[in-house]
Design a protein around this motif. Structure first.
Motif, mmCIF file in Angstrom:
data_model
loop_
_atom_site.group_PDB
_atom_site.id
_atom_site.type_symbol
_atom_site.label_atom_id
_atom_site.label_comp_id
_atom_site.label_asym_id
_atom_site.label_seq_id
_atom_site.Cartn_x
_atom_site.Cartn_y
_atom_site.Cartn_z
ATOM 1 N N THR A 2 0.828 -1.201 0.000
ATOM 2 C CA THR A 2 0.000 0.000 0.000
ATOM 3 C C THR A 2 0.861 1.248 0.000
ATOM 4 N N ASN A 3 0.528 2.154 -0.889
ATOM 5 C CA ASN A 3 1.267 3.411 -0.995
ATOM 6 C C ASN A 3 0.454 4.567 -0.436
ATOM 7 N N SER A 4 -0.820 4.649 -0.790
ATOM 8 C CA SER A 4 -1.579 5.856 -0.491
ATOM 9 C C SER A 4 -3.004 5.555 -0.056
ATOM 10 N N ARG A 5 -3.465 6.367 0.849
ATOM 11 C CA ARG A 5 -4.835 6.230 1.346
ATOM 12 C C ARG A 5 -5.799 7.048 0.498
ATOM 13 N N LEU A 39 -4.926 -8.629 1.965
ATOM 14 C CA LEU A 39 -5.545 -7.343 2.280
ATOM 15 C C LEU A 39 -5.994 -7.337 3.732
ATOM 16 N N LEU A 40 -5.545 -6.332 4.461
ATOM 17 C CA LEU A 40 -5.989 -6.133 5.840
ATOM 18 C C LEU A 40 -6.952 -4.956 5.878
ATOM 19 N N SER A 41 -8.155 -5.202 6.376
ATOM 20 C CA SER A 41 -9.154 -4.140 6.488
ATOM 21 C C SER A 41 -9.616 -4.019 7.933
ATOM 22 N N PRO A 42 -9.637 -2.793 8.479
ATOM 23 C CA PRO A 42 -10.140 -2.647 9.854
ATOM 24 C C PRO A 42 -11.653 -2.823 9.945
ATOM 25 N N LEU A 43 -12.350 -2.700 8.804
ATOM 26 C CA LEU A 43 -13.818 -2.699 8.738
ATOM 27 C C LEU A 43 -14.405 -1.513 9.489
ATOM 28 N N LYS A 44 -13.939 -1.277 10.714
ATOM 29 C CA LYS A 44 -14.353 -0.089 11.449
ATOM 30 C C LYS A 44 -13.338 1.016 11.158
ATOM 31 N N GLY A 45 -13.834 2.182 10.777
ATOM 32 C CA GLY A 45 -12.938 3.233 10.313
ATOM 33 C C GLY A 45 -12.065 3.816 11.397
ATOM 34 N N CYS A 46 -10.880 4.258 10.987
ATOM 35 C CA CYS A 46 -9.963 4.980 11.863
ATOM 36 C C CYS A 46 -9.448 6.187 11.072
ATOM 37 N N TYR A 47 -8.461 6.889 11.589
ATOM 38 C CA TYR A 47 -7.963 8.084 10.909
ATOM 39 C C TYR A 47 -7.065 7.741 9.717
ATOM 40 N N ASN A 48 -6.727 6.481 9.543
ATOM 41 C CA ASN A 48 -5.887 6.072 8.419
ATOM 42 C C ASN A 48 -6.670 5.370 7.320
ATOM 43 N N CYS A 49 -7.824 4.804 7.659
ATOM 44 C CA CYS A 49 -8.582 4.025 6.691
ATOM 45 C C CYS A 49 -10.054 3.998 7.095
ATOM 46 N N VAL A 50 -10.930 4.364 6.161
ATOM 47 C CA VAL A 50 -12.376 4.264 6.373
ATOM 48 C C VAL A 50 -12.917 3.405 5.236
ATOM 49 N N PRO A 51 -12.920 2.092 5.424
ATOM 50 C CA PRO A 51 -13.257 1.203 4.306
ATOM 51 C C PRO A 51 -14.755 1.052 4.104
ATOM 52 N N ALA A 52 -15.144 0.847 2.846
ATOM 53 C CA ALA A 52 -16.523 0.473 2.536
ATOM 54 C C ALA A 52 -16.761 -1.000 2.847
ATOM 55 N N GLY A 53 -15.692 -1.735 3.039
ATOM 56 C CA GLY A 53 -15.728 -3.172 3.320
ATOM 57 C C GLY A 53 -14.340 -3.714 3.087
ATOM 58 N N CYS A 54 -14.169 -5.020 3.187
ATOM 59 C CA CYS A 54 -12.870 -5.625 2.884
ATOM 60 C C CYS A 54 -12.922 -6.097 1.435
ATOM 61 N N ALA A 55 -12.437 -5.268 0.524
ATOM 62 C CA ALA A 55 -12.571 -5.550 -0.903
ATOM 63 C C ALA A 55 -11.393 -4.968 -1.662
ATOM 64 N N PHE A 56 -11.183 -5.490 -2.860
ATOM 65 C CA PHE A 56 -10.070 -5.047 -3.688
ATOM 66 C C PHE A 56 -10.499 -5.006 -5.148
ATOM 67 N N ALA A 57 -9.719 -4.295 -5.948
ATOM 68 C CA ALA A 57 -9.946 -4.236 -7.393
ATOM 69 C C ALA A 57 -8.589 -4.222 -8.077
ATOM 70 N N VAL A 58 -8.401 -5.107 -9.030
ATOM 71 C CA VAL A 58 -7.154 -5.192 -9.790
ATOM 72 C C VAL A 58 -7.485 -5.093 -11.267
ATOM 73 N N ARG A 59 -6.810 -4.171 -11.949
ATOM 74 C CA ARG A 59 -7.040 -4.007 -13.379
ATOM 75 C C ARG A 59 -5.732 -4.331 -14.120
ATOM 76 N N PHE A 60 -5.803 -5.386 -14.939
ATOM 77 C CA PHE A 60 -4.643 -5.795 -15.720
ATOM 78 C C PHE A 60 -4.557 -4.976 -17.001
ATOM 79 N N PRO A 61 -3.358 -4.805 -17.526
ATOM 80 C CA PRO A 61 -3.223 -4.088 -18.805
ATOM 81 C C PRO A 61 -3.685 -4.943 -19.968
ATOM 82 N N ALA A 62 -3.851 -4.320 -21.114
ATOM 83 C CA ALA A 62 -4.252 -5.045 -22.318
ATOM 84 C C ALA A 62 -3.177 -6.077 -22.674
#
Length: 772
Positions: A60-63, A91-114
């Motif tokens: 992880t680089n950026s919030r 992937l580590l998700s707090p599920l409950k928000g803090c000042y570093n991460c307010v997640p919508a859930g524990c989920a990810f998205a990966v987009r591969f190049p063409a």
């Protein structure tokens, strides 16, 4: 895909706990055709690590914010036509928000190049992760605690994952952030000395309800015969430092200055060894403190080791501090330590600004401020590396322009504003911590004063950077802030912070027992008056109509007169220990002076108040306004006296960074004994040095035209460089009798308006005399 081009996924089964969950996901991919090195785009609601064929390729680089997600980019250097690979994401998700991460859930998205084909993702919840409900700190989130004996072996190369269920779609309402920043610079730091080595009478069990408290009450003793070959451990490379079996062992590493990132300890230990890793800024009774008056502060992570060779430390969230303490227990055979390091991850600043003066303490203070800002900048401007890692919008008042004075304008500054504006509420208020967690039964964490600070932040960055697109992005949300404030105006014309919000300005008030919550006081009125004036300066540059702003400002000016005392100074209504009273503060007078409020006689009284002991002095943060007001009035010697008094102690005791507090309370003793020793909002002297001692300030965007008006105070010489988009301005002056002998280098694309001269000076080298 919610229109963002990203398909979000999660595990098919529900999360195993309501907080602190870890997801494992794998897929296979094959490159059919490649053009250079293709890039992988990854977004996640939490902290992640991604591997290709078992090799870590990124973390992880950026919030993001509570409404935006950030997209990471990683090169797929293994992409060769026809080759098949395994991609693994944890992937580590707090599920409950803090000042570093307010997640919508524990989920990810990966987009591969063409040109790359993939199998569907498979995902499971980690059985090794303990889902601990205990906080590392409430601001940073939960502690990391795992039993690595339960981790599927070699799952990162796909072994044993064929039976994992397919990942399922996840509906993420967030949108992507527009602005990208460079990857964080990662540097391996080593301890400055061999570790302190101790034996403990006991250590917490992995199931301990309060491991921090138990660690704090352990008894330490010297048993040097149990520890061998530790003297060379701080050096780079691999080592063979050995701990003989027996009672729990404590290793205390000193990195010399605050670090932020990932601590790594490579070791060989028997299966079932328990490790507790704690982080601190200073030592407390000979060890890292793990128990505080704030009971949720632990600063500790834990692990049960798989056995054999492995690396332990914080895997996901940032951790920070100068000291790292490792407690090892439950081992019946020797442990061998191979390597210790701190992988510091910070924004890749390029040092451009400089300052030196005849008073060497000021020169060293400038260097100390630079180190502090560097240590407090990752993907955002952090308040501190140790306690919170939080991005507070009010901190930008100082850390924003200070960082541009030190390093020049960067994408990080624009990203900071985009993050804040993305959270604006329907009523027009901007939550002041980003991301802003949802607080049960409460409004978002809004600091009304910080909303008005943003006007100065935007104007300052626009003038320094020359970013022509900034105003188009910033002024619409700022106009909504003005409308939100205007809606509070009463019959007397006074505006006020909404009573449901924390009406915070500076810690000097709270630490002295004062509260402005629910009070119609002068400082908010003054900040609004100032913000309206800034709007009138910025709106024409953006092609916007003033829309009655001038009339609002005049009405606000008239309402402010109700707060003047007989001497002409501002007096604020306030509650002190719950009782309604008044307070006279230097901050109120400085705000009035900088906003252009008051008659000549009144302003003279306010100026005297800035150095009067009868007026409450602000903490280090908002001394910024006091220093600026003194500088504008030509009271340079008075300002230098304040700087030497309040910041000089940091120099004299050899502190590596600037603390959070140094006026009402000091250093780590502040804030229930948890004051930060590295706080970027305490670096206001940098701006005073630049604007008044070197005498440089931009008059048009990007320093196209800048003012040169140095003030010598009690100094005999000063020199420095100021970054601009066109190159550095260089200033050097020496005081002789009644004049300054000046050397001024103006970069191409700029011109200087020298105070007292009729015509601007063009680019080039200039040597002349200036009135002292």
């Amino acid at each position: 895909m919610n229109g963002t081009g990203f398909s979000w996924l999660t595990a098919a089964a529900p999360p195993p706990a309501p907080q602190n969950v870890r997801l494992l996901a794998v897929c296979e991919w094959t490159a059919r055709e490649t053009d250079g090195t293709p890039e992988l785009e990854v977004a996640a609601e939490g902290w992640f690590r991604i591997s290709c064929d078992g090799l870590l390729i990124g973390t992880t680089n950026s919030r993001g914010s509570n409404r935006r997600f950030y997209v990471e980019t990683f090169p797929l250097s293994a992409a060769k036509p026809g080759s098949r690979h395994t991609l693994a994401l944890e992937l580590l998700s707090p599920l409950k928000g803090c000042y570093n991460c307010v997640p919508a859930g524990c989920a990810f998205a990966v987009r591969f190049p063409a040109g790359i084909e993939t199998t569907p993702w498979r995902a499971v919840w980690s059985e090794a992760w303990r889902n601990s409900p205990l906080f590392f700190t409430p601001q940073t989130g939960f502690m990391e605690l795992a039993d690595w004996r339960e981790e599927p072996p070699e799952w990162r190369i796909g072994t044993g994952t064929r039976s994992w269920p397919p990942a399922v779609p996840f509906d993420n309402p967030k949108l992507p952030l527009k602005l990208r920043i460079p990857p964080l610079a990662e540097n391996a730091l080593h301890p400055v000395a061999p570790p302190q080595l101790r034996e403990l009478d006991r250590a917490p069990e992995p199931s301990a309800a309060n491991p921090g408290g138990e660690l704090a009450r352990c008894i330490l003793s010297l048993r040097p015969e149990r520890f061998r070959n530790f003297d060379a451990l701080p050096l780079p490379g691999r080592h063979e430092a050995v701990i003989a079996p027996g009672a729990p062992a404590l290793l205390l590493f000193d990195f010399g200055v605050d670090c932020i990132g990932r601590f790594e300890l490579e070791l060989e230990a028997p299966s079932g060894t328990v490790a507790w890793i704690s982080f601190g800024e200073e030592l407390y009774r000979g060890h890292v403190r793990t128990e505080f008056p704030e009971p949720r502060y632990r600063f500790t992570d834990g692990a049960i080791l798989r056995g054999g060779g492995e690396t332990i430390g914080n895997r996901f969230g940032e951790r920070g501090g100068r000291y790292v303490q490792v407690v090892l227990s439950h081992f019946d055979s020797a442990i061998t330590i191979r390597r210790v390091r701190f992988l510091e991850r910070r924004y890749p600043w390029n040092r451009r600004g400089s300052f030196a003066a005849s008073d060497d303490r000021l020169t060293r203070l400038h260097q100390l401020c630079r180190t502090t800002v560097e240590k407090c900048t990752t993907d955002v401007f952090l308040d501190c590396p140790w306690r919170e890692h939080a991005f507070w919008g009010n901190d930008l008042l100082v850390s924003g322009p200070v960082s541009t004075a030190l390093f020049g304008s960067t994408p990080l500054h624009r990203r900071a504003l985009e993050l804040l504006f993305s959270q604006q509420t329907a009523e027009g208020w901007i939550p002041s911590v980003c991301p802003a967690p949802q607080r049960e039964g409460q409004k978002p964490l809004v600091l009304p004063s910080a909303n008005l600070f943003l006007f100065r932040v935007v104007e300052e960055f626009w003038l320094r950077s020359g970013d022509t697109a900034l105003l188009a992005d910033a002024l619409p949300p700022l106009q909504r802030v003005l409308d939100a404030v205007e809606s509070s105006r009463d019959e007397a014309g006074i505006v006020a912070a909404p009573p449901e919000f924390w009406n915070f300005y500076d810690w000097s008030f709270e630490l002295s027992g004062y509260s402005f919550n629910g009070i119609r006081e002068a400082m908010f009125q003054l900040l609004y008056f100032d913000a309206l004036g800034i709007w009138l300066r910025l709106a024409p540059a953006a092609g916007l109509e003033s829309g009655g702003i001038a009339q609002r400002r005049e009405r606000t000016r008239e309402a402010l007169r109700a707060f003047l005392d007989r001497e002409g100074c501002i007096v604020d209504p306030v509650k002190h220990d719950g009782i309604l009273t008044t307070v006279r503060s230097r901050l109120s007078q400085a705000l009035a002076l900088l906003a252009g409020f008051g008659s000549g006689t009144e302003r003279a009284a306010m100026l005297r108040a800035l150095t009067s002991k009868e007026f409450l002095s602000p903490e280090l943060f908002l001394q910024h306004f006091v220093l600026q007001a003194l500088g504008e009035a030509g009271k340079t010697t008075d300002a230098l006296a304040i700087i030497r008094n309040l910041w000089g102690n940091c120099i004299d005791r050899g502190a590596p960074t600037i603390p959070e507090a140094g006026v009402v309370q000091c250093g780590s003793a502040a804030f229930q004994e948890s004051g930060s020793l590295c706080h970027a909002f305490s670096t206001a002297p940098v701006l005073f040095f630049e604007r008044f001692l070197l005498g440089i300030r931009p008059l048009t965007p990007g320093f196209g035209t800048f003012l040169f008006a140095p003030q010598s105070g009690d100094l005999t010489w000063a020199k420095g460089e100021i970054p601009t988009p066109h190159g550095n301005i260089r200033v050097e002056w020496t005081r002789t009798a009644e004049t300054l002998s000046v050397e001024l280098r103006i970069p191409a694309g700029c011109e200087a308006v020298v105070a007292g001269e009729c015509a601007p000076r063009p680019a080039g080298e200039h040597h002349f005399r200036f009135p002292a």
